[in-house]
Design an enzyme around this catalytic site. Structure first.
Site, PDB file in Angstrom:
ATOM      1  N   CYS A   9       3.142   8.347  -4.948  1.00 11.17           N
ATOM      2  CA  CYS A   9       3.330   6.919  -5.215  1.00 11.17           C
ATOM      3  C   CYS A   9       2.303   6.316  -6.190  1.00 11.17           C
ATOM      4  O   CYS A   9       2.408   6.493  -7.397  1.00 11.17           O
ATOM      5  CB  CYS A   9       3.348   6.161  -3.889  1.00 11.17           C
ATOM      6  SG  CYS A   9       4.193   4.541  -3.985  1.00 11.17           S
TER       7      CYS A   9
ATOM      8  N   GLU B 128       7.820   9.281   0.208  1.00  8.24           N
ATOM      9  CA  GLU B 128       6.497   9.100   0.807  1.00  8.24           C
ATOM     10  C   GLU B 128       6.648   8.623   2.251  1.00  8.24           C
ATOM     11  O   GLU B 128       7.526   7.819   2.553  1.00  8.24           O
ATOM     12  CB  GLU B 128       5.720   8.059   0.004  1.00  8.24           C
ATOM     13  CG  GLU B 128       4.343   7.716   0.553  1.00  8.24           C
ATOM     14  CD  GLU B 128       3.664   6.596  -0.216  1.00  8.24           C
ATOM     15  OE1 GLU B 128       2.433   6.524  -0.182  1.00  8.24           O
ATOM     16  OE2 GLU B 128       4.380   5.779  -0.852  1.00  8.24           O
TER      17      GLU B 128
ATOM     18  N   LYS C  82      -3.268  11.973  -0.655  1.00  9.46           N
ATOM     19  CA  LYS C  82      -3.117  10.945  -1.697  1.00  9.46           C
ATOM     20  C   LYS C  82      -4.477  10.520  -2.234  1.00  9.46           C
ATOM     21  O   LYS C  82      -5.341  10.054  -1.484  1.00  9.46           O
ATOM     22  CB  LYS C  82      -2.370   9.746  -1.114  1.00  9.46           C
ATOM     23  CG  LYS C  82      -1.967   8.675  -2.118  1.00  9.46           C
ATOM     24  CD  LYS C  82      -1.169   7.592  -1.404  1.00  9.46           C
ATOM     25  CE  LYS C  82      -0.648   6.529  -2.357  1.00  9.46           C
ATOM     26  NZ  LYS C  82       0.135   5.490  -1.629  1.00  9.46           N
TER      27      LYS C  82
END
Length: 257
Positions: free
Chosen positions: A144, A44, A110
Site C-alpha cells: 500500500c 492488504e 510494511k
C-alpha cells in the site's frame, strides 16, 4: 525455465475484523478461478480490513491464516500473496506473506506505515525488502503506502515484478493509478496492484482499480468491480524491452541507509 506467469488478483469487499469469514470468502473466490494460475494475490490485511485495533483479534489468527495460505498454495499449485495482522514478540506487524506451493512462506513487514491513519503508532515498521524467485521471475512484494516511495521500490536487484497489496481509498485513487504506472515505467518491471472494494467500518470507501501494468506502463488488466482480475506476465517482454531501451543502465548509483 518458465517464460510466463499467470496472475489472478482477487478484488472483493472485506468483513471487518472477521478473519474466519474472510478466509471463507477467499476460499470461495479461489474455487472460481477457472484457468491455471501461478500466483494468487489478495489485498492488504485481507482477513480484517485496515484495522488500527489489532488487539480486537485473537493473537493466534496470524498463524491460522498462514496455515490457510499454505493449504491453498498447495491445493492450487500456486503462490498465494497478501498481508495480514501478525502479533509477534509483543508487537503488531502489517506483514505480507509470499507462500509457495511447497509450503515455504517468505515475509515482508510494511516499511512505510501510514501515518495519516496512525498506523505508525500501532504497527512496527519493517526495515528490509523481500525478493522472491518464483518460476523464473524475481518478484518484490510491497504494501500500500510503500507505493508512494520510489526509492524503496527502486530496481537495484534485476527485479522482474513489483506487487503492491492495498487498502487504498477513493479520494486518493488517482495517485494509486498514476503511481502503479510510474513504478512500472521507472523500474522497467511488471507492476501489479491489488486493492479492495466496498466500505469499511470506519466509513472509508475503496473503489478497487486493481491493475497490471507492463514495463512501459501499459495496463494489461484493470477493474473497478468485485471480480477476479487475470493477466499473463511474459519474461520475453521484460528482456526485449530492457534490451531495446537500456534505461536501467543509466541509473544513479546510491545506497539506502
Amino acid at each position: 525455465m518458465p517464460n510466463k506467469l499467470e496472475i489472478a488478483l482477487i478484488q472483493v469487499p472485506l468483513f471487518w475484523e472477521d478473519p474466519e469469514r474472510n478466509r471463507e470468502l477467499f476460499s470461495r473466490k479461489m474455487e472460481s478461478i477457472s484457468n491455471k494460475t501461478d500466483i494468487i494475490v489478495l489485498p492488504e490485511m485481507f482477513t480484517t480490513g485496515f484495522t488500527m485495533a489489532p488487539e480486537n483479534l485473537d493473537p493466534r489468527e496470524g498463524e491460522i491464516t498462514v496455515a490457510w495460505m499454505q493449504e491453498k498454495a498447495k491445493e492450487y499449485n500456486a503462490a498465494v500473496v497478501g498481508s495480514i495482522v501478525i502479533f509477534e514478540g509483543g508487537r503488531y506487524f502489517n506483514r505480507l506473506f509470499f507462500v509457495k506451493p511447497d509450503g515455504r512462506a517468505f515475509h515482508y513487514d510494511k516499511r512505510h506505515t501510514f501515518t495519516l491513519a496512525g498506523e505508525d503508532k500501532v504497527y512496527q515498521a519493517g526495515t528490509e525488502k523481500l525478493n522472491v524467485d518464483f518460476r523464473g521471475f524475481k518478484i518484490c512484494p510491497l504494501i500500500c503506502y510503500d507505493l508512494r516511495f520510489p526509492v524503496w521500490a527502486r530496481n537495484s536487484s534485476e527485479c522482474d515484478v513489483l506487487i503492491y497489496v492495498a487498502n487504498w481509498p477513493t479520494p486518493r485513487i488517482m495517485a494509486w493509478d498514476t503511481l502503479l504506472k510510474a513504478r512500472a515505467i521507472e523500474n522497467m518491471v511488471y507492476c501489479i496492484g491489488v486493492n479492495r472494494i466496498g466500505q469499511d467500518k470506519t466509513g472509508h470507501d475503496y473503489p478497487g482499480h486493481s491493475a497490471v501494468c507492463d514495463t512501459l506502463g501499459e495496463r494489461l488488466a484493470f477493474s473497478q468491480v468485485e471480480e477476479i482480475v487475470v493477466a499473463t506476465l511474459n519474461k520475453d517482454h521484460i528482456v526485449e524491452t530492457r534490451k531495446k531501451l537500456g534505461f536501467l543502465e543509466d541509473r544513479d548509483a546510491f545506497i539506502l541507509k
